[in-house]
Each structure stands twice: as C-alpha cells, then as structure tokens.
Write an enzyme that holds these catalytic residues in place. Structure first.
Site, PDB file in Angstrom:
ATOM      1  N   SER A 121      36.644  38.480  43.544  1.00 35.39           N
ATOM      2  CA  SER A 121      35.741  38.558  44.675  1.00 35.39           C
ATOM      3  C   SER A 121      35.799  37.154  45.607  1.00 35.39           C
ATOM      4  CB  SER A 121      34.297  38.523  44.185  1.00 35.39           C
ATOM      5  OG  SER A 121      33.811  39.611  43.586  1.00 35.39           O
TER       6      SER A 121
ATOM      7  N   ASP B  92      41.086  33.164  33.820  1.00 37.63           N
ATOM      8  CA  ASP B  92      39.822  32.567  33.995  1.00 37.63           C
ATOM      9  C   ASP B  92      39.217  32.642  32.721  1.00 37.63           C
ATOM     10  OD1 ASP B  92      39.744  35.450  34.043  1.00 37.63           O
ATOM     11  OD2 ASP B  92      38.276  35.378  35.456  1.00 37.63           O
TER      12      ASP B  92
HETATM   13  N1  LIG Z   1      29.036  35.163  48.934  1.00 42.43           N
HETATM   14  C1  LIG Z   1      29.385  35.790  47.749  1.00 42.43           C
HETATM   15  N2  LIG Z   1      30.490  36.816  47.484  1.00 42.43           N
HETATM   16  C2  LIG Z   1      30.647  37.385  46.617  1.00 42.43           C
HETATM   17  N3  LIG Z   1      29.939  37.324  45.584  1.00 42.43           N
HETATM   18  C3  LIG Z   1      28.659  36.592  45.581  1.00 42.43           C
HETATM   19  C4  LIG Z   1      28.263  35.996  46.610  1.00 42.43           C
HETATM   20  N4  LIG Z   1      27.274  35.351  46.318  1.00 42.43           N
HETATM   21  C5  LIG Z   1      26.876  35.782  45.051  1.00 42.43           C
HETATM   22  N5  LIG Z   1      27.671  36.548  44.706  1.00 42.43           N
HETATM   23  C6  LIG Z   1      27.622  37.303  43.293  1.00 42.43           C
HETATM   24  O1  LIG Z   1      28.635  36.814  42.569  1.00 42.43           O
HETATM   25  C7  LIG Z   1      29.466  38.007  41.904  1.00 42.43           C
HETATM   26  C8  LIG Z   1      30.876  37.599  41.972  1.00 42.43           C
HETATM   27  O2  LIG Z   1      30.944  36.468  40.969  1.00 42.43           O
HETATM   28  P1  LIG Z   1      32.187  35.307  41.343  1.00 42.43           P
HETATM   29  O3  LIG Z   1      32.055  34.483  40.077  1.00 42.43           O
HETATM   30  O4  LIG Z   1      32.125  34.904  42.425  1.00 42.43           O
HETATM   31  O5  LIG Z   1      33.477  36.561  41.028  1.00 42.43           O
HETATM   32  P2  LIG Z   1      34.881  36.180  40.952  1.00 42.43           P
HETATM   33  O6  LIG Z   1      35.115  34.793  40.124  1.00 42.43           O
HETATM   34  O7  LIG Z   1      35.532  37.418  40.403  1.00 42.43           O
HETATM   35  O8  LIG Z   1      35.639  36.034  42.191  1.00 42.43           O
HETATM   36  C9  LIG Z   1      28.985  39.170  42.567  1.00 42.43           C
HETATM   37  O9  LIG Z   1      28.729  40.308  41.652  1.00 42.43           O
HETATM   38  C10 LIG Z   1      27.836  38.670  43.288  1.00 42.43           C
HETATM   39  O10 LIG Z   1      26.731  39.715  43.180  1.00 42.43           O
HETATM   40  C1  LIG Z   2      38.625  40.651  33.379  1.00 44.13           C
HETATM   41  C2  LIG Z   2      39.147  39.730  34.900  1.00 44.13           C
HETATM   42  C3  LIG Z   2      39.332  40.766  35.961  1.00 44.13           C
HETATM   43  C4  LIG Z   2      38.019  39.015  35.143  1.00 44.13           C
HETATM   44  O1  LIG Z   2      38.053  38.582  36.664  1.00 44.13           O
HETATM   45  P1  LIG Z   2      36.877  38.011  37.351  1.00 44.13           P
HETATM   46  O2  LIG Z   2      35.783  38.959  37.377  1.00 44.13           O
HETATM   47  O3  LIG Z   2      36.516  36.580  37.124  1.00 44.13           O
HETATM   48  O4  LIG Z   2      37.290  38.011  38.966  1.00 44.13           O
HETATM   49  C5  LIG Z   2      40.191  38.930  34.537  1.00 44.13           C
HETATM   50  O5  LIG Z   2      39.930  38.017  33.828  1.00 44.13           O
HETATM   51  C6  LIG Z   2      41.642  39.575  34.143  1.00 44.13           C
HETATM   52  O6  LIG Z   2      41.969  40.189  34.969  1.00 44.13           O
HETATM   53  N1  LIG Z   2      41.725  39.603  32.937  1.00 44.13           N
HETATM   54  C7  LIG Z   2      43.057  40.169  32.276  1.00 44.13           C
HETATM   55  C8  LIG Z   2      42.857  41.198  31.446  1.00 44.13           C
HETATM   56  C9  LIG Z   2      42.182  40.258  30.081  1.00 44.13           C
HETATM   57  O7  LIG Z   2      41.469  39.402  30.146  1.00 44.13           O
HETATM   58  O8  LIG Z   2      42.292  40.984  29.056  1.00 44.13           O
HETATM   59  K   LIG Z   3      35.222  34.367  36.706  1.00 49.81           K
END
Ligand SMILES: Nc1ncnc2c1ncn2[C@@H]1O[C@H](COP(=O)(O)OP(=O)(O)O)[C@@H](O)[C@H]1O
Ligand SMILES: CC(C)(COP(=O)(O)O)[C@@H](O)C(=O)NCCC(=O)O
Ligand SMILES: [K+]
Length: 270
Positions: free
Chosen positions: A22, A116
């Site tokens: 995201s 991650d």
């Molecule tokens: N500004 C924002 N942009 C995107 N997601 C947000 C934001 N603020 C809160 N969130 C929440 O965070 C979640 C995404 O988590 P995040 O840890 O940022 O994702 P990733 O590590 O996958 O990029 C979304 O499900 C949403 O509900």
């Molecule tokens: C599961 C995930 C999509 C999570 O990503 P995130 O929601 O933190 O952006 C990422 O860790 C990923 O692409 N994993 C590879 C597949 C696995 O962990 O088995």
């Molecule tokens: K994450």
C-alpha cells in the site's frame, strides 16, 4: 572545550525503507538507533533522485515540505521490499543496501517468504523472545511464527481489512466502498443497514479468524508472546482486547516492528 566534544559527529545517520503493497514505510536511524518513522505513498523516480541529490524527501504525499535528513550525501538507504517494481526503482539509488532473506538469521525459511514477514518476525523474536507469533495487519493480513530455536514454523496470508472492503466495493453493483479509518467502534453483529452489514461481516469474521489462529498458536507454544503490527495493527489490537480479553497480556502492539528487525539485523547482537 566541552561544547566541541559534544559537536563531534558520530551519529552516522541512515534511512530504513520498507516497501509494502500500500505504501512506503520510512525510518531515520541516528547512532544506530531508531530516531523517527513515517509513511508515504509509493514515490516516483524523480522523488528518488531528489532524495539522492538533496537528502530530502516529501514528508507526505500531500505536502511539498521536504525533510532534511543528514549532511552526508547521499544518505545510506537500507531497503527491503515486497513490491518488485518498486525494488527495481529504488535499487538505482546511489547508496542502497538491499536486505534479502540471506541476511535474516532465522532457520527454516522457504525461498518465497516475504521479506517483511521475515524481518518483522526476527525483530519481534529478538525484542520479546522466541517463540513468537507476528500478526501483520497490512495490505495482506499475515500470521508468521517462529519457535524457541528461531526456526520458522510457518504462517498464513489473507486479504487485509482495506482489501476486503475494496473487493466488495469494487466487485459488486450495489455495495459502497468503505474506509477503514471511519470505523471507530464495533458494528452490531446483526446489522440493519448495508454499511454496518459489510462492517459486521468483514470485522467479526477477521476477529474470529485471528482468534482461531492465536489459539492454535498458543496450543503449540503456550508461553509465546504475540506481536501485532501494520497499518491496521492498532485497530485490531483494540478490538481483539474486547473480543478475546484473556490474551490481552500476551498481545503487544509495535508499529515499528520492521525497523526493530532492521536494527537487529544490521547492528547484530545475534
Ligand atoms: N494513509 C494510508 N494509506 C494506506 N493505508 C492506510 C493508511 N492509513 C491507514 N491505513 C491502513 O493500513 C492498511 C495497510 O497497512 P500498511 O502496513 O500500511 O500496508 P503495507 O505495508 O502493505 O503497505 C490498510 O488496510 C489501511 O486500512
Ligand atoms: C504476504 C505479503 C503480500 C504481505 O505484504 P504487505 O501486506 O505487508 O504489503 C508479502 O509478505 C509477500 O509478498 N510475501 C510473499 C509470499 C509469502 O510470504 O509466502
Ligand atoms: K507489512
């Protein structure tokens, strides 16, 4: 002079960047200690070049106000990414170090494990002790556990909170697209309007699923702590405390788990 001694710079600043699906998660480390952390949208090539040339990056997508990071140009960037297109872009940064699974001192990892998940798991285990279960409530919601030997036990991946709302909002003719930040209390279980019916279905099913995974984990590792992180970590921590009060003392919210992990991986104490 006393003052001069203090002015001697040993702080060696570097930036941690975790690229999620995201958004981007940033941290500034000073003297090898986490100094501050913030999130931005995914950035463009010109934003990346701006960072390399000026050590400034947009503080947030809506703000053009840059943040000054370090007198050393370009500041060292420690990168981890689960988004290959963004990895490719950021690997062209002139002073970058990419963290891969080879850098994580955990046993039993499978080759496609998300970096991650591995970093957060290692950070949580080193901070709170092994065995440990990490729940990352990000774009995807993931469970990732390791045993007392720092060996991956495994985990699970499902669509995260926003993604569940988005899939309903974008793939149906009549359902609205709900925003997670507008939800501040638990909806009625048996709802009498569309918005609360969606909230009830998504939230109670997620809470029940998380409860079941936690219970299954604790039946294997009764003494384990459970660390929760990710953009929706706070949301779930609060509701889980109401929903399964008996695990409250085992549940730890740490929004910067990934950066605690980076710190431990780069600085050692293994
Ligand atoms: N500004 C924002 N942009 C995107 N997601 C947000 C934001 N603020 C809160 N969130 C929440 O965070 C979640 C995404 O988590 P995040 O840890 O940022 O994702 P990733 O590590 O996958 O990029 C979304 O499900 C949403 O509900
Ligand atoms: C599961 C995930 C999509 C999570 O990503 P995130 O929601 O933190 O952006 C990422 O860790 C990923 O692409 N994993 C590879 C597949 C696995 O962990 O088995
Ligand atoms: K994450």
């Amino acid at each position: 002079m006393k003052q001069n001694t203090h002015q001697q710079r040993t702080d060696n600043p570097w930036l941690g960047l975790m690229i999620g699906n995201s958004r981007l998660h940033w941290a500034l480390f000073v003297d090898n200690t986490l100094n501050s952390a913030w999130d931005t949208d995914h950035l463009s090539e010109s934003d990346m070049q701006q960072l390399a040339k000026t050590n400034t990056i947009p503080l947030s997508p809506s703000s053009s106000r840059p943040i000054f990071l370090s007198p050393n140009l370009p500041i060292t960037l420690v990168l981890a990414s689960v988004v290959p297109s963004q990895t490719k872009l950021w690997q062209t940064y002139p002073n970058v170090r990419l963290i891969t699974l080879n850098n994580i001192p955990l046993k039993g990892m499978y080759p496609t494990l998300g970096i991650d998940r591995a970093i957060a798991l290692y950070g949580a285990g080193k901070t709170y002790g092994f065995p440990i279960l990490v729940i990352d409530a990000g774009t995807a919601l993931t469970f990732t556990g390791a045993d007392a030997n720092q060996c991956l036990v495994g985990g699970a991946i499902l669509p995260g909170l926003s993604l569940q709302f988005t899939s309903l909002g974008q793939n149906t003719g009549q359902l609205p697209l709900l925003e997670t930040r507008l939800i501040t209390s638990l909806p009625p279980r048996f709802a009498m309007n569309t918005t609360e019916a969606i909230q009830s279905g998504v939230i109670y099913t997620l809470l029940a699923g998380i409860k079941d995974f936690i219970q299954a984990w604790l039946s294997l590792f009764p003494e384990s702590k459970i660390a929760i992180t990710g953009g929706d970590g706070n949301f779930f921590k609060n509701f889980l405390q109401t929903y399964i009060p008996e695990i409250t003392e085992k549940l730890i919210l740490e929004n910067n788990l990934i950066f605690l992990g980076m710190e431990k991986i780069l600085i050692g104490n293994n």
